[in-house]
Design a protein around this motif. Structure first.
Motif, PDB file in Angstrom:
ATOM      1  N   LEU A   1      25.675  80.638  28.705  1.00 21.04           N
ATOM      2  CA  LEU A   1      24.474  79.933  28.245  1.00 21.04           C
ATOM      3  C   LEU A   1      23.266  80.377  29.059  1.00 21.04           C
ATOM      4  O   LEU A   1      23.301  80.324  30.290  1.00 21.04           O
ATOM      5  CB  LEU A   1      24.662  78.421  28.387  1.00 21.04           C
ATOM      6  N   PRO A   2      22.179  80.806  28.406  1.00 14.39           N
ATOM      7  CA  PRO A   2      20.957  81.127  29.148  1.00 14.39           C
ATOM      8  C   PRO A   2      20.434  79.899  29.888  1.00 14.39           C
ATOM      9  O   PRO A   2      20.281  78.830  29.299  1.00 14.39           O
ATOM     10  CB  PRO A   2      19.977  81.570  28.050  1.00 14.39           C
ATOM     11  N   LEU A   3      20.177  80.054  31.186  1.00  8.39           N
ATOM     12  CA  LEU A   3      19.700  78.954  32.017  1.00  8.39           C
ATOM     13  C   LEU A   3      18.268  79.225  32.447  1.00  8.39           C
ATOM     14  O   LEU A   3      17.958  80.309  32.957  1.00  8.39           O
ATOM     15  CB  LEU A   3      20.590  78.800  33.251  1.00  8.39           C
ATOM     16  N   LEU A   4      17.401  78.246  32.219  1.00  8.93           N
ATOM     17  CA  LEU A   4      16.011  78.345  32.659  1.00  8.93           C
ATOM     18  C   LEU A   4      15.856  77.559  33.957  1.00  8.93           C
ATOM     19  O   LEU A   4      16.401  76.458  34.094  1.00  8.93           O
ATOM     20  CB  LEU A   4      15.071  77.784  31.592  1.00  8.93           C
ATOM     21  N   VAL A   5      15.113  78.123  34.898  1.00  5.69           N
ATOM     22  CA  VAL A   5      14.947  77.520  36.212  1.00  5.69           C
ATOM     23  C   VAL A   5      13.606  76.803  36.269  1.00  5.69           C
ATOM     24  O   VAL A   5      12.562  77.383  35.961  1.00  5.69           O
ATOM     25  CB  VAL A   5      15.021  78.588  37.318  1.00  5.69           C
ATOM     26  N   GLY A   6      13.627  75.529  36.652  1.00  2.00           N
ATOM     27  CA  GLY A   6      12.374  74.791  36.719  1.00  2.00           C
ATOM     28  C   GLY A   6      12.498  73.526  37.531  1.00  2.00           C
ATOM     29  O   GLY A   6      13.510  73.267  38.195  1.00  2.00           O
ATOM     30  N   SER A   7      11.441  72.734  37.487  1.00  5.32           N
ATOM     31  CA  SER A   7      11.404  71.456  38.175  1.00  5.32           C
ATOM     32  C   SER A   7      10.385  70.583  37.474  1.00  5.32           C
ATOM     33  O   SER A   7       9.543  71.077  36.711  1.00  5.32           O
ATOM     34  CB  SER A   7      11.025  71.647  39.645  1.00  5.32           C
TER      35      SER A   7
ATOM     36  N   VAL B   1       7.569  72.424  35.169  1.00  7.34           N
ATOM     37  CA  VAL B   1       7.182  73.794  35.503  1.00  7.34           C
ATOM     38  C   VAL B   1       8.414  74.683  35.386  1.00  7.34           C
ATOM     39  O   VAL B   1       9.457  74.397  36.007  1.00  7.34           O
ATOM     40  CB  VAL B   1       6.594  73.883  36.924  1.00  7.34           C
ATOM     41  N   LEU B   2       8.318  75.747  34.605  1.00  4.88           N
ATOM     42  CA  LEU B   2       9.423  76.682  34.401  1.00  4.88           C
ATOM     43  C   LEU B   2       9.049  78.049  34.938  1.00  4.88           C
ATOM     44  O   LEU B   2       7.972  78.579  34.620  1.00  4.88           O
ATOM     45  CB  LEU B   2       9.758  76.793  32.907  1.00  4.88           C
TER      46      LEU B   2
ATOM     47  N   ASN C   1       7.037  81.115  43.707  1.00  4.67           N
ATOM     48  CA  ASN C   1       5.849  80.255  43.706  1.00  4.67           C
ATOM     49  C   ASN C   1       6.222  78.787  43.492  1.00  4.67           C
ATOM     50  O   ASN C   1       5.653  77.891  44.127  1.00  4.67           O
ATOM     51  CB  ASN C   1       4.880  80.708  42.618  1.00  4.67           C
ATOM     52  N   LEU C   2       7.181  78.547  42.601  1.00  5.24           N
ATOM     53  CA  LEU C   2       7.604  77.176  42.349  1.00  5.24           C
ATOM     54  C   LEU C   2       8.300  76.588  43.577  1.00  5.24           C
ATOM     55  O   LEU C   2       8.067  75.426  43.944  1.00  5.24           O
ATOM     56  CB  LEU C   2       8.539  77.136  41.140  1.00  5.24           C
ATOM     57  N   CYS C   3       9.143  77.357  44.237  1.00  4.06           N
ATOM     58  CA  CYS C   3       9.804  76.887  45.448  1.00  4.06           C
ATOM     59  C   CYS C   3       8.785  76.573  46.540  1.00  4.06           C
ATOM     60  O   CYS C   3       8.905  75.560  47.251  1.00  4.06           O
ATOM     61  CB  CYS C   3      10.801  77.923  45.950  1.00  4.06           C
ATOM     62  N   GLU C   4       7.784  77.410  46.674  1.00  3.55           N
ATOM     63  CA  GLU C   4       6.735  77.170  47.673  1.00  3.55           C
ATOM     64  C   GLU C   4       5.947  75.911  47.332  1.00  3.55           C
ATOM     65  O   GLU C   4       5.583  75.129  48.223  1.00  3.55           O
ATOM     66  CB  GLU C   4       5.802  78.380  47.737  1.00  3.55           C
TER      67      GLU C   4
END
Length: 261
Positions: free
Chosen positions: A70-76, A94-95, A104-107
């Motif tokens: 399954l394609p997994l998208l990383v976000g929060s 935010v994806l 950038n999202l982790c930061e």
């Protein structure tokens, strides 16, 4: 004798873009691998794991997604409070589009966590900078009860900071005001040219986890379950729904937009 008429109904393709796991403390009632496996069983095109101000569940979700293909998208996702009568509260998803967007999202998450006491984060519109979220897509879901003026204000803010990579999120959860709410968001979309996209606001992989979710909610708000009242979810719609049920709930253009995202 008349020939039987074949059904022309088509089950739409769908990608879930807002989903939290039990790594969102006392908010998600399912483990990342349970969410991924269920999404694969339902034939979803992709699943985005968007724990609240956290990337903690991504590793387990990634392992499970590789197993089932399954394609997994990383976000929060983040809760943004309202400011006065003009700016309504909303949830921001935010994806990350690539490795740079992931960094950038982790930061961004690290900065929010460090600026607040342990286990919390602080975020307002002023703290959301487009330069700090390069190579990321943003989905803004206004809170129910937002006025038309507040919806338009949010849409204009998105246009100012995230033109070409922003959507207004629509969560329809079988509530009495779903049609009115969708109408208001349609108006804001037409006035701003920001597209609408369907979001499930998922917090459990199956409906039967609602009882567990209620207990978690009672623990979070610090009250006995029998005294939680409207703090509990009104129904169990925040689970991974079948694509047929989604087709019966959302307009086709909102479902199709999940694939564009």
């Amino acid at each position: 004798m008349a020939e039987p008429v074949e059904s022309t109904a088509v089950i739409p393709a769908y990608a879930e873009l807002q989903c939290v796991s039990n790594f969102s403390f006392l908010k998600g009632a399912s483990q990342p691998d349970e969410l991924v496996e269920r999404a694969a069983q339902l034939g979803y095109a992709a699943l985005a794991l968007t724990d609240e101000c956290s990337m903690a569940g991504i590793v387990r979700a990634h392992v499970a997604a590789k197993k089932v293909g399954l394609p997994l998208l990383v976000g929060s996702q983040f809760a943004v409070p309202g400011e006065g009568a003009d700016q309504g509260a909303f949830d921001l998803v935010v994806l990350a589009c690539n490795l740079n967007g992931y960094g950038n999202l982790c930061e961004f998450i690290t900065h929010l966590r460090r600026s607040a006491e342990k286990g919390r984060y602080r975020l307002d519109r002023a703290g959301i900078r487009s330069q700090g979220l390069e190579d990321c897509l943003v989905l803004a879901s206004p809170r129910r009860g937002s006025s038309p003026a507040q919806l338009l204000d949010l849409a204009r803010w998105l246009l100012t900071h995230f033109t070409g990579r922003c959507w207004l999120g629509v969560s329809l959860l079988r509530r009495l005001d779903d049609e009115v709410w969708l109408h208001r968001l349609r108006e804001a979309s037409e006035l701003s040219a920001i597209p609408l996209v369907a979001l499930g606001d998922v917090q459990m992989h199956v409906r039967s986890r609602k009882a567990l979710h209620d207990v978690m909610t009672a623990t979070r708000v610090g009250r006995p379950l029998t005294e939680c009242g409207l703090a509990l979810q009104l129904n169990a719609e925040r689970h991974l729904r079948t694509r047929l049920r989604l087709a019966q709930t959302y307009p086709t253009d909102l479902l199709a937009q999940t694939l564009r995202v």
